[in-house]
Design a protein around this motif. Structure first.
Motif, mmCIF file in Angstrom:
data_model
loop_
_atom_site.group_PDB
_atom_site.id
_atom_site.type_symbol
_atom_site.label_atom_id
_atom_site.label_comp_id
_atom_site.label_asym_id
_atom_site.label_seq_id
_atom_site.Cartn_x
_atom_site.Cartn_y
_atom_site.Cartn_z
ATOM 1 N N LEU A 169 0.867 -1.188 0.000
ATOM 2 C CA LEU A 169 0.000 0.000 0.000
ATOM 3 C C LEU A 169 0.890 1.219 0.000
ATOM 4 O O LEU A 169 1.708 1.393 0.874
ATOM 5 N N THR B 12 1.197 4.864 0.731
ATOM 6 C CA THR B 12 0.494 5.896 1.470
ATOM 7 C C THR B 12 1.421 7.070 1.639
ATOM 8 O O THR B 12 2.343 7.000 2.416
ATOM 9 N N ARG C 35 -6.131 7.936 2.515
ATOM 10 C CA ARG C 35 -6.282 7.357 1.182
ATOM 11 C C ARG C 35 -6.397 8.462 0.144
ATOM 12 O O ARG C 35 -7.153 9.428 0.321
ATOM 13 N N GLN D 17 -7.463 5.282 -4.036
ATOM 14 C CA GLN D 17 -7.111 4.162 -3.161
ATOM 15 C C GLN D 17 -8.354 3.644 -2.444
ATOM 16 O O GLN D 17 -9.035 4.392 -1.743
#
Length: 332
Positions: free
Chosen positions: A9, A11, A99, A103
């Motif tokens: 992920l 971020t 997010r 996302q």
């Protein structure tokens, strides 16, 4: 503690609510405010509150955090939360997660947090309000709505938090544009039969001091939780003073309050930070309309000491935070 689940992920820390730039640091003056005086009670609305699927506790307040991971991966994200919880000796009620527009919610780490009983607070960086209203992102919004629906647990959704920041004006356009986009997105979620979202409206404390934040409010019929992000960063003052204008405004609305991000900068020294956090605990308890508080446990890269807020490693400050989270009031 939670077990790590592997998934990538990305971020970016620019999503984080502070989104501080890299301007030259100004020397921080020594702390001078009185942090021992009893905080004034302002937000004492007793409800009943219409808070959406995520219900406010009858007494006390939930506690949560955003924890900057050492590595921007799912493994890193899980390790960050696990590490803080281990040091605190308790689980967090709320895990804040940032997010970008594209996302999706519902990653394996999201599911791991949910399985352990935490509630996700999704800080969703939606895009240009006018492009939303032109229908350019309908498919993306529907995809996110379906992803959140599949979570099957209450989610706190902060749609474009800190929308009142001056550096977001180019994409927010105006309060009216933001409100229209908020209603547009909510309608798509309704069409997708999403019933597990509590809608959180979260401007900055500075926006209420300036007076422009209320112009972005979508209305009591559109918002489930009111929210504010508040920091003792370049200015060191009691938290009740920093978010006082917001509390006065929120007290007039039958909504529970979540302090979506709060933090005290390293510039103010260990003793000053500890005193500020002790005062914050008193202030939260003096304002029973505050039903959740979420710390910003992060040192955004490239920022100086007035814009770094991580408590881990600062023993006096962390001890004060530890006392806050172990208080029965914050364990409803």
């Amino acid at each position: 503690m939670r077990k790590a689940a592997a998934l990538v992920l990305v971020t970016t820390l620019t999503l984080a609510g502070c989104s501080f730039g890299k301007e030259k640091e100004k020397p921080a003056p020594k702390p001078s405010p009185n942090l021992t005086a009893p905080p004034p009670a302002v937000a004492i609305h007793s409800g009943p509150f219409k808070a959406g699927p995520f219900k406010a506790p009858k007494k006390g307040a939930y506690v949560g955090a955003w924890i900057k991971p050492d590595e921007l991966t799912h493994v890193g994200r899980l390790a960050a939360v696990q590490g803080l919880e281990s040091e605190l000796g308790r689980s967090l009620h709320i895990v804040n997660t940032y997010r970008r527009f594209e996302q999706m919610v519902g990653t394996p780490s999201d599911k791991e947090f949910l399985a352990q009983g935490a509630t996700l607070m999704v800080s969703w960086a939606t895009g240009d309000n006018r492009s939303i209203l032109d229908g350019e992102h309908d498919d993306l919004i529907r995809k996110q709505a379906r992803a959140i629906r599949k979570v099957h647990r209450p989610v706190l959704l902060r749609m474009r938090w800190e929308m009142d920041r001056p550096n977001l004006r180019a994409t927010m356009w105006s309060g009216a544009d933001y409100i229209a986009a908020w209603k547009y997105v909510r309608e798509i979620f309704r069409q997708e039969r999403v019933k597990n979202v509590s809608w959180v409206w979260c401007p900055t404390a500075e926006g209420f001091i300036r007076g422009d934040a209320p112009g972005f409010y979508p209305g009591d019929d559109q918002v489930d939780w009111t929210c504010v992000d508040v920091y003792a960063g370049e200015r060191f003052a009691p938290i009740a003073e920093l978010m006082g204008p917001f509390l006065q405004w929120a007290a007039q609305r039958p909504k529970p309050i979540v302090v979506g991000e709060f933090g005290v900068a390293k510039a103010w020294g260990s003793a000053g930070r500890a005193a500020w956090l002790r005062d914050a605990a008193r202030t939260f308890k003096a304002n029973p309309q505050i039903k959740a508080v979420v710390y910003f446990e992060s040192d955004p890269e490239g920022n100086g000491p007035t814009k770094q807020f991580q408590l881990t490693g600062d023993k006096p400050a962390f001890k004060a935070f530890h006392k806050l989270v172990r208080d029965p009031y914050f364990n409803p």
